[in-house]
Each structure stands twice: as C-alpha cells, then as structure tokens.
Enzyme design. Structure first.
Site, PDB file in Angstrom:
ATOM      1  N   SER A  80       0.842  -1.207   0.000  1.00  0.00           N
ATOM      2  CA  SER A  80       0.000   0.000   0.000  1.00  0.00           C
ATOM      3  C   SER A  80       0.875   1.254   0.000  1.00  0.00           C
ATOM      4  CB  SER A  80      -0.883   0.026   1.249  1.00  0.00           C
ATOM      5  OG  SER A  80      -1.697  -1.121   1.304  1.00  0.00           O
ATOM      6  N   GLU A 135      -5.445   0.784 -14.284  1.00  0.00           N
ATOM      7  CA  GLU A 135      -5.388  -0.588 -13.739  1.00  0.00           C
ATOM      8  C   GLU A 135      -6.608  -0.847 -12.858  1.00  0.00           C
ATOM      9  OE1 GLU A 135      -1.682  -1.654 -11.875  1.00  0.00           O
ATOM     10  OE2 GLU A 135      -2.515  -3.506 -11.040  1.00  0.00           O
ATOM     11  N   ARG A 136      -6.979   0.148 -12.054  1.00  0.00           N
ATOM     12  CA  ARG A 136      -8.125  -0.042 -11.145  1.00  0.00           C
ATOM     13  C   ARG A 136      -9.420  -0.173 -11.926  1.00  0.00           C
ATOM     14  NH1 ARG A 136      -4.861   3.872  -7.075  1.00  0.00           N
ATOM     15  NH2 ARG A 136      -3.669   2.124  -6.214  1.00  0.00           N
ATOM     16  N   ARG A 143     -32.383 -26.945  -9.198  1.00  0.00           N
ATOM     17  CA  ARG A 143     -32.285 -27.642  -7.913  1.00  0.00           C
ATOM     18  C   ARG A 143     -33.631 -27.576  -7.179  1.00  0.00           C
ATOM     19  NH1 ARG A 143     -29.526 -31.331  -4.831  1.00  0.00           N
ATOM     20  NH2 ARG A 143     -29.785 -30.824  -2.624  1.00  0.00           N
ATOM     21  N   GLN A 150     -23.858 -19.438  -1.388  1.00  0.00           N
ATOM     22  CA  GLN A 150     -24.842 -19.856  -0.381  1.00  0.00           C
ATOM     23  C   GLN A 150     -26.055 -20.509  -1.045  1.00  0.00           C
ATOM     24  OE1 GLN A 150     -24.236 -19.708   2.786  1.00  0.00           O
ATOM     25  NE2 GLN A 150     -26.220 -20.334   3.601  1.00  0.00           N
ATOM     26  N   LEU A 151     -26.477 -19.960  -2.156  1.00  0.00           N
ATOM     27  CA  LEU A 151     -27.650 -20.500  -2.857  1.00  0.00           C
ATOM     28  C   LEU A 151     -27.359 -21.864  -3.494  1.00  0.00           C
ATOM     29  CD1 LEU A 151     -29.015 -17.182  -4.397  1.00  0.00           C
ATOM     30  CD2 LEU A 151     -30.192 -18.645  -2.748  1.00  0.00           C
ATOM     31  N   GLY A 196     -25.852 -24.158  -1.762  1.00  0.00           N
ATOM     32  CA  GLY A 196     -25.782 -25.124  -0.668  1.00  0.00           C
ATOM     33  C   GLY A 196     -24.435 -25.826  -0.655  1.00  0.00           C
ATOM     34  N   GLY A 206      -3.916  -4.229  -6.791  1.00  0.00           N
ATOM     35  CA  GLY A 206      -4.162  -2.951  -7.462  1.00  0.00           C
ATOM     36  C   GLY A 206      -4.489  -1.842  -6.468  1.00  0.00           C
ATOM     37  N   GLY A 207      -4.288  -2.108  -5.184  1.00  0.00           N
ATOM     38  CA  GLY A 207      -4.647  -1.160  -4.122  1.00  0.00           C
ATOM     39  C   GLY A 207      -5.866  -1.680  -3.381  1.00  0.00           C
TER      40      GLY A 207
END
Ligand code: FAD
Length: 387
Positions: free
Chosen positions: A134, A243-244, A269, A337-338, A340, A364-365
């Site tokens: 940084s 870059e960011r 599912r 999470q969806l 499972g 990239g920071g």
C-alpha cells in the site's frame, strides 16, 4: 439484465469473434492451466495472432491504432465468462504496455511494442515489495546511476505474469535520503542478476503465475529507462487509475457470470418438491443482485467512456474499483450460499469463483486505500485536518 448502451455494432461483431476464440483456444485448457499453476505462454501468441493484444498501439508499432477501451473490456468480459481470471491479457495490454507507449522513446517503442502486440514478449509490472505494498513510496528497491547504465538492487513480490514475463517494468528509488524520487526500469529476461523466486501458492487465481523477483546489482542500460527517472511516481499514479478500472471491469464481469450460473442452479435444484429459486428468500436475493449488478454495470460502462475521453480521474477509478469488487464479493458469496453444499465443492464453478474473487479487494490497491484516495480528494486529509 438492463440493456447496455455503450457498444456499437462493430463492438458486437468483435465480441462474437472474441467469444469464439475463447471457446476454442482457452476454455478447453482452463482446468489444466489451473492445475499446472500457469497458463501456456502460447496463448499470448495466439491472442496476438488474432489482434487482441495492445489494440491501442499505433500501426507503426504493429498495433491496430484503435484506442477504445471498450475492446479491452470485451476481451476481459469474455475471458471471465469463457476463460479464466488467471489469464492476464489485459494486464499485459492495457496496464503494462502503456508505460512503454506513453513514456518510451520512439526507439524503445520500436524495440518492445511489436513483440508485445504479437504476444511473443509477455509483460509484467513490479511495484510491490515484501515491506511495501500500500505504501509504495516506502519501496526499498534502488537504482544507482553510472555513466551509461543504472545498477538495480532489491526485490519485488506478488508479481502477476511473474514467471512468464519477458519484460518487467520495475519501479525503484533513484533519489537519496528524503528524496522519494522513483524511476521505471525495463528489465529483460536474461539480464545478469535478475532472478525469479518461487511461484507463490495462493487462495485462488490458480492459473496465474504470481511470483517473487530479485534484482542483485542488475546492470540496466540507460536506454531501458522509461521517461524521466525521477518522475516514476507520477507515471505509476496515472497508470494505476487505468489498472483499477480494469480490475473493476473484471470484477463486475465475474459477478455477472456468478449470477447467471446461480440463476440456472436455483431453477434446476429442487427442495421440498419445488425449485429452490421459487422460495421467497432466494427469489428476493436474486432480484436484489440483478438490480445491483445492473446499476454497477452502468457505472462501470460510464467509467470506460470517461477513460476513452481522457477524463478518468484517480478518485473515480478508485471508487469504481472499491464498489465493483465489494459487490463482486457480496454477490459471489450469496451465489455460493444458494448452491448449498454443492457450492463448497470444487467441481462446481461457483466454488473456484469464490476463491478467485477474494483478491480483487486487495490487489491494485486495497479497498481501504481506495477509500483513502477518495477521502483525500474530499479534503479530508488527516495532515490537513490536524494542522
Ligand atoms: C494475486 C496478486 C497479484 C498481484 N500482482 C501484482 C503485480 O503484478 N504487481 C505489483 O506490483 N503488485 C502486485 N500485487 C500486490 C498488491 O498490489 C498488494 O498486495 C496490495 O497493494 C496490498 O499491499 P500489501 O499486500 O503490502 O498490504 P499492506 O499494505 O501490508 O496492507 C495490509 C492491510 O493494511 C491496510 N492498510 C495499509 N495502509 C493503510 C492505510 N493507510 N489506511 C488504512 N488501511 C491501510 C490495507 O488496506 C490492508 O488491509 C499482487 C497481489 C496479489 C495478491
């Protein structure tokens, strides 16, 4: 998805060709690359053959002379959909090569750009050090000036394309004592004293060759210095904005893919006798993600057009990176999470996307440094407020 408005018919034709390229030349190799920890260098040459590298470079240096970031955005988006985030084509084309394009002499551009356009020479940029990430101004790598050359000493770490790179733009201090002047030096494969360390094992980005580099008294000829050897910090600041934005483009593209993969999953599912996507909680989560992704995509597209107009400021790029990568993190976490238990299994794409996504809030920071840049521009600089 809200229709995107920045692309014209030429861009759509280009996207179709790029997608075909990725499906034929990249998709079949992704699992192997991730396993071996590095992409085949051949893929850079193939991308070069198709004209997908350094498209902005003037024809005199082998490029197409098309300085329109929407084309790199398309390459990036197709890479995230059909390729792998460990393949760093836009880092090569839009982050590192412009250091040469913007600060190199005509002789340097003739020497390096055509081979980079063809993908024969792969590029990397080395700023970060074991004790300075940084805090770039705190870097310890140093270059001492002699008659017709500089002697470069120090080490760098976490360098993307670190093993494959043939040319490395290395930042090093050129000032003495309190003088924080920095220069940019092009170190070439084979120079005495230039050594790569190990390929670093990582949480994600399995196909990316992230590596350490060591410079033990490397003799760098003066004709390998980019621009003024005391103005490197300014050059880095300018390039870091681009870059960011590139990272933000990738982050939102990654999140869009995660959303699509998950939408398909929650439709297929079933639980309690019905598709899980039809329960209120998954349905509302998907709806919120859809709306947030649309809003963020519009902003990132706007930033690309700002960059095209030469009007992308450091703080706008920082804000785009901070918000897009944080949204990427939240979306991919929700998508996992969806899924499972399946989401935790390597065979499901979402699990590796989860690992790959974590780094974008760091490299990239970091998000915190992005907030610092924006805060300072608001006049909330600690030094000013305590004076
Ligand atoms: C996969 C990968 C690829 C990379 N590729 C490259 C590359 O190609 N070239 C290159 O030069 N570098 C590269 N990097 C390095 C990357 O840019 C740095 O890791 C990043 O800038 C953070 O620096 P650091 O790791 O030293 O963290 P540190 O600076 O040690 O930060 C540690 C923590 O402290 C926080 N922090 C630090 N200062 C402040 C502050 N002033 N205010 C608030 N919080 C603060 C940070 O936000 C972070 O949370 C790469 C890193 C990774 C992981």
């Amino acid at each position: 998805m809200t229709p995107r408005t920045i692309f014209e018919s030429d861009h759509e034709i280009f996207r179709a060709a790029v997608r075909k390229f990725f499906r034929a030349e990249v998709t079949p190799h992704v699992d192997r690359w991730r396993h071996q920890g590095v992409v085949d260098r051949e893929i850079f040459r193939k991308a070069g053959d198709h004209g997908y590298l350094l498209m902005w470079a003037p024809e005199a240096y082998g490029g197409l002379g098309v300085d329109d970031m929407r084309y790199e955005q398309i390459v990036q988006e197709e890479n995230f959909r059909h390729g792998d985030p460990g393949l760093c084509l836009t880092l090569h084309s839009r982050v590192v090569a412009p250091y040469i394009g913007q600060h190199g002499t005509d002789e340097q551009k003739q020497r390096w750009l055509p081979a980079a356009v063809r993908g024969e020479k792969i590029l990397a940029v080395a700023m970060s050090e074991p004790a300075a990430g940084s805090d770039l101004a705190g870097m310890q790598a140093r270059a001492e000036e002699h008659d017709d050359h500089w002697v470069l000493s120090g080490s760098k770490t976490y360098i993307s394309n670190g093993l494959l790179a043939d040319l490395v733009v290395v930042a090093a201090r050129t000032g003495r004592g309190a003088d924080r002047a920095i220069g940019l030096f092009v170190v070439e494969e084979g120079m005495a004293g230039f050594r790569r360390g190990r390929k670093l094992d990582k949480l994600g980005l399995d196909a990316q060759d992230t590596a350490e580099m060591f410079f033990d008294g490397v003799v760098v000829p003066k004709h390998n210095v980019l621009g003024d050897p005391t103005h490197g910090f300014r050059y880095l600041t300018h390039a870091l904005a681009v870059e960011r934005l590139q990272i933000a483009i990738g982050a939102i593209a990654h999140a869009q893919v995660a959303f699509d993969v998950t939408l398909e999953f929650v439709k297929q599912r079933t639980a309690f006798g019905r598709p899980i996507g039809t329960f209120q909680d998954p349905r509302f989560r998907m709806a919120r993600m859809r709306a947030e992704l649309d809003a963020m995509q519009s902003h990132i597209d706007h930033c690309v057009m700002l960059a095209n107009a030469g009007a992308l400021s450091a703080e706008v790029a920082s804000g785009a990176k901070m918000l897009a990568t944080e949204l990427e993190g939240r979306v991919i976490d929700d998508c996992l999470q969806l899924h499972g238990g399946a989401g935790y299994m390597e065979e499901y794409r979402i699990s590796r996307m989860y690992r790959d996504a974590r780094v974008t809030r760091i490299f990239g920071g970091t998000s915190e440094i992005m907030a610092e840049i924006i805060g300072r521009r608001l006049g909330l600089d600690e030094r000013r407020l305590t004076r």
